[in-house]
Design an enzyme around this catalytic site. Structure first.
Site, PDB file in Angstrom:
ATOM      1  N   ASP A  53       0.877  -1.161   0.000  1.00  0.00           N
ATOM      2  CA  ASP A  53       0.000   0.000   0.000  1.00  0.00           C
ATOM      3  C   ASP A  53       0.921   1.220   0.000  1.00  0.00           C
ATOM      4  OD1 ASP A  53      -2.403   1.594   0.387  1.00  0.00           O
ATOM      5  OD2 ASP A  53      -1.757   1.807   2.471  1.00  0.00           O
ATOM      6  N   ASP A  83       0.025   5.095   0.905  1.00  0.00           N
ATOM      7  CA  ASP A  83      -0.108   6.160   1.896  1.00  0.00           C
ATOM      8  C   ASP A  83       0.044   5.641   3.321  1.00  0.00           C
ATOM      9  OD1 ASP A  83      -0.631   7.587  -0.343  1.00  0.00           O
ATOM     10  OD2 ASP A  83      -2.774   7.818   0.019  1.00  0.00           O
TER      11      ASP A  83
END
Length: 280
Positions: free
Chosen positions: A18, A20
């Site tokens: 992922d 952020d």
């Protein structure tokens, strides 16, 4: 080091990240709010709301309902935006905005996976206009992201074609495993959000990175390792120690990261209504 990366040559394996608050310290899309304002894509009020949304994101993240409101909002917000203009704005400001907020720990982990012969794939709800350049900056091999429809005039129509979120991320990983020959039982995945539990479940070696409260609870219950990344660093400061040359990212599912940048306004609006931070 808090992790051990094993070296296996066959079958192929990958590490799915992922973006952020996992690889970078902020929201990749919200970070570009000021740049989009200066480029004329959003007005001053929207830029201020984006800054507030970034603060809320850092304070507690976004749950499923808030992410759904963001998705609906971005589909109308980006309608009419010129895709080339968005790409140019991101390219001009990428190093100033993103380079300083990359976690040193994440960059080291990406390097270790590459040294082990493992592909690195960024899997983000944001879009290619933001995620692809960041992937290239990090030397990622592939990018999975949200995709929106672009009209014949080169502008976004406002329609969402593919939304890389929740279970959809897990589906994309499984499709990549089939096409690339990855052994998912020996693959790695990293995320900070409980919305990515399906993605983490899809691999044999999941890690919770800077997890939100729900994911931390889930990780503890499942026995998933928890990593804390807290040292943002500019990549150019790490160049003398790099042993793996950067590799351009291949976009698997592209999107309008620019629209998602101000999609945080929906999140902001919902918080504002509840807390009466701003007048309607």
């Amino acid at each position: 080091m808090l992790w051990v990366v094993e070296n296996h040559s066959l079958p192929r394996t990958a590490a799915f990240f992922d973006l952020d608050k996992t690889v970078i310290a902020k929201s990749s899309t919200l970070t570009f709010g000021k740049s989009f304002y200066q480029g004329g894509l959003i007005n001053r009020r929207a830029a201020l709301r984006t800054a507030y949304a970034q603060f809320v994101f850092l304070a507690g993240g976004a749950d499923h309902d808030q992410m759904e409101r963001m998705r609906k909002y971005l589909s109308s917000l980006c309608r009419g935006w010129n895709v080339q203009q968005v790409k140019e704005i991101v390219a001009e400001t990428l190093h100033d905005l993103i380079d300083p907020i990359i976690y040193d720990e994440a960059a080291s982990l990406i390097e270790e996976h590459h040294r082990a012969g493992r592909d690195v794939v960024i899997v983000s709800t944001s879009g290619a206009e933001v995620v692809e350049p960041i992937g290239e900056l990090l030397g990622a091999d592939r990018v999975v992201a949200t995709r929106m429809v672009v009209g014949d005039d080169g502008c976004f129509t406002g329609e969402v074609e593919y939304y890389a979120y929740g279970p959809t991320k897990a589906e994309a990983i499984k499709e990549l495993a089939q096409s690339e020959g990855y052994d998912l039982d020996r693959c790695y995945a990293y995320s900070d959000s409980a919305t990515d539990v399906p993605m983490l479940q899809s691999v044999g070696r999941p890690y919770a990175v800077n997890p939100d409260r729900t994911l931390r609870k889930e990780a503890l219950a499942r026995g998933w390792p928890i990593l804390d990344f807290n040292r943002p660093v500019r990549l150019k400061q790490r160049l003398p120690t790099l042993s793996v040359p950067p590799r351009p990212a291949l976009v698997v599912a592209a999107a309008v990261g620019a629209a998602a940048a101000t999609a945080g306004l929906v999140w902001y609006a919902s918080r504002r209504k509840a807390a009466t931070v701003y007048a309607g």
